[in-house]
Design a protein around this motif. Structure first.
Motif, PDB file in Angstrom:
ATOM      1  N   ASN A  34       0.568  -1.249   0.151  1.00 53.39           N
ATOM      2  CA  ASN A  34      -0.045  -0.756   0.263  1.00 53.39           C
ATOM      3  C   ASN A  34       1.073   1.092  -0.046  1.00 53.39           C
ATOM      4  O   ASN A  34       0.782   2.765  -0.805  1.00 53.39           O
ATOM      5  CB  ASN A  34      -1.250  -0.250   1.315  1.00 53.39           C
ATOM      6  CG  ASN A  34      -1.791   0.628   0.975  1.00 53.39           C
ATOM      7  OD1 ASN A  34      -2.352   1.490  -0.183  1.00 53.39           O
ATOM      8  ND2 ASN A  34      -2.756   1.086   2.071  1.00 53.39           N
ATOM      9  N   GLY A  37       2.903   1.881  -3.460  1.00 55.31           N
ATOM     10  CA  GLY A  37       1.501   2.368  -4.394  1.00 55.31           C
ATOM     11  C   GLY A  37       1.046   3.806  -4.060  1.00 55.31           C
ATOM     12  O   GLY A  37       1.358   4.551  -4.870  1.00 55.31           O
ATOM     13  N   THR A  38       1.068   4.211  -2.821  1.00 56.52           N
ATOM     14  CA  THR A  38       1.620   6.157  -2.687  1.00 56.52           C
ATOM     15  C   THR A  38       2.344   6.965  -2.821  1.00 56.52           C
ATOM     16  O   THR A  38       2.371   7.790  -3.550  1.00 56.52           O
ATOM     17  CB  THR A  38       0.995   5.461  -1.216  1.00 56.52           C
ATOM     18  OG1 THR A  38      -0.279   5.073  -0.597  1.00 56.52           O
ATOM     19  CG2 THR A  38       0.654   7.192  -0.991  1.00 56.52           C
ATOM     20  N   THR A  40       4.149   5.574  -5.551  1.00 54.37           N
ATOM     21  CA  THR A  40       4.328   5.700  -6.817  1.00 54.37           C
ATOM     22  C   THR A  40       2.883   6.980  -7.191  1.00 54.37           C
ATOM     23  O   THR A  40       2.974   7.382  -8.138  1.00 54.37           O
ATOM     24  CB  THR A  40       3.507   4.567  -7.608  1.00 54.37           C
ATOM     25  OG1 THR A  40       4.210   3.351  -6.463  1.00 54.37           O
ATOM     26  CG2 THR A  40       3.650   4.325  -9.095  1.00 54.37           C
ATOM     27  N   TYR A  63      -5.385   5.817 -10.279  1.00 58.12           N
ATOM     28  CA  TYR A  63      -4.131   5.060  -9.365  1.00 58.12           C
ATOM     29  C   TYR A  63      -4.290   5.276  -8.135  1.00 58.12           C
ATOM     30  O   TYR A  63      -4.168   3.955  -7.409  1.00 58.12           O
ATOM     31  CB  TYR A  63      -2.801   5.350  -9.763  1.00 58.12           C
ATOM     32  CG  TYR A  63      -1.855   4.329  -9.498  1.00 58.12           C
ATOM     33  CD1 TYR A  63      -1.603   3.110 -10.078  1.00 58.12           C
ATOM     34  CD2 TYR A  63      -0.635   4.282  -8.357  1.00 58.12           C
ATOM     35  CE1 TYR A  63      -0.682   1.524  -9.825  1.00 58.12           C
ATOM     36  CE2 TYR A  63      -0.633   3.123  -7.993  1.00 58.12           C
ATOM     37  CZ  TYR A  63       0.194   2.230  -8.699  1.00 58.12           C
ATOM     38  OH  TYR A  63       1.074   0.812  -8.474  1.00 58.12           O
ATOM     39  N   ASN A  67      -5.188   1.313  -5.936  1.00 58.23           N
ATOM     40  CA  ASN A  67      -4.423   0.952  -4.605  1.00 58.23           C
ATOM     41  C   ASN A  67      -5.277   1.113  -3.479  1.00 58.23           C
ATOM     42  O   ASN A  67      -4.908   0.047  -2.845  1.00 58.23           O
ATOM     43  CB  ASN A  67      -3.819   1.891  -4.528  1.00 58.23           C
ATOM     44  CG  ASN A  67      -2.235   1.819  -3.231  1.00 58.23           C
ATOM     45  OD1 ASN A  67      -1.859   0.185  -3.571  1.00 58.23           O
ATOM     46  ND2 ASN A  67      -2.375   2.536  -2.863  1.00 58.23           N
ATOM     47  N   THR A  71      -5.634  -2.675  -1.843  1.00 63.80           N
ATOM     48  CA  THR A  71      -5.914  -2.855  -0.156  1.00 63.80           C
ATOM     49  C   THR A  71      -6.684  -2.975   0.631  1.00 63.80           C
ATOM     50  O   THR A  71      -6.468  -4.610   0.876  1.00 63.80           O
ATOM     51  CB  THR A  71      -5.142  -1.896   0.105  1.00 63.80           C
ATOM     52  OG1 THR A  71      -3.606  -1.286  -0.543  1.00 63.80           O
ATOM     53  CG2 THR A  71      -4.610  -1.944   1.617  1.00 63.80           C
TER      54      THR A  71
END
Length: 97
Positions: A34, A37-38, A40, A63, A67, A71
């Protein structure tokens, strides 16, 4: 300024990958994915500002939503061992019999 932010975000991604592969529990690994992803999302936004294309923010927001939903789905799967409404417990099966 954005170049320094990009370097720090990439450093954070490297540290997150170390936590992902070294996490002792599944929840540590899910948290690391997670966070990756954050980071990113942040990298996409900074890249958009560096290239002068602020429409990358739309991609970053999309995105971020993917994400978040991903999650939640993974955590629900690890808790109930099913994603949809088909998660039944032994008590539910005994009541139907």
């Amino acid at each position: 300024m954005f170049v320094v932010a990009t370097i720090m975000i990439i450093l954070g991604m490297v540290l997150t990958l170390m936590r992902l592969f070294g996490g002792p529990t599944v929840y540590d690994r899910v948290l690391a994915v997670n966070l990756f992803g954050t980071l990113t999302v942040l990298l996409i936004a900074v890249k958009g500002f560096l290239s002068g294309r602020p429409d990358f923010l739309d991609i970053a927001l999309l995105y971020a939503l993917i994400n978040f939903v991903g999650t939640i789905a993974v955590l629900k799967f690890f808790r109930y061992r099913a994603i949809g409404d088909y998660a039944r417990t032994r008590d539910d099966e005994e009541e139907q019999s």
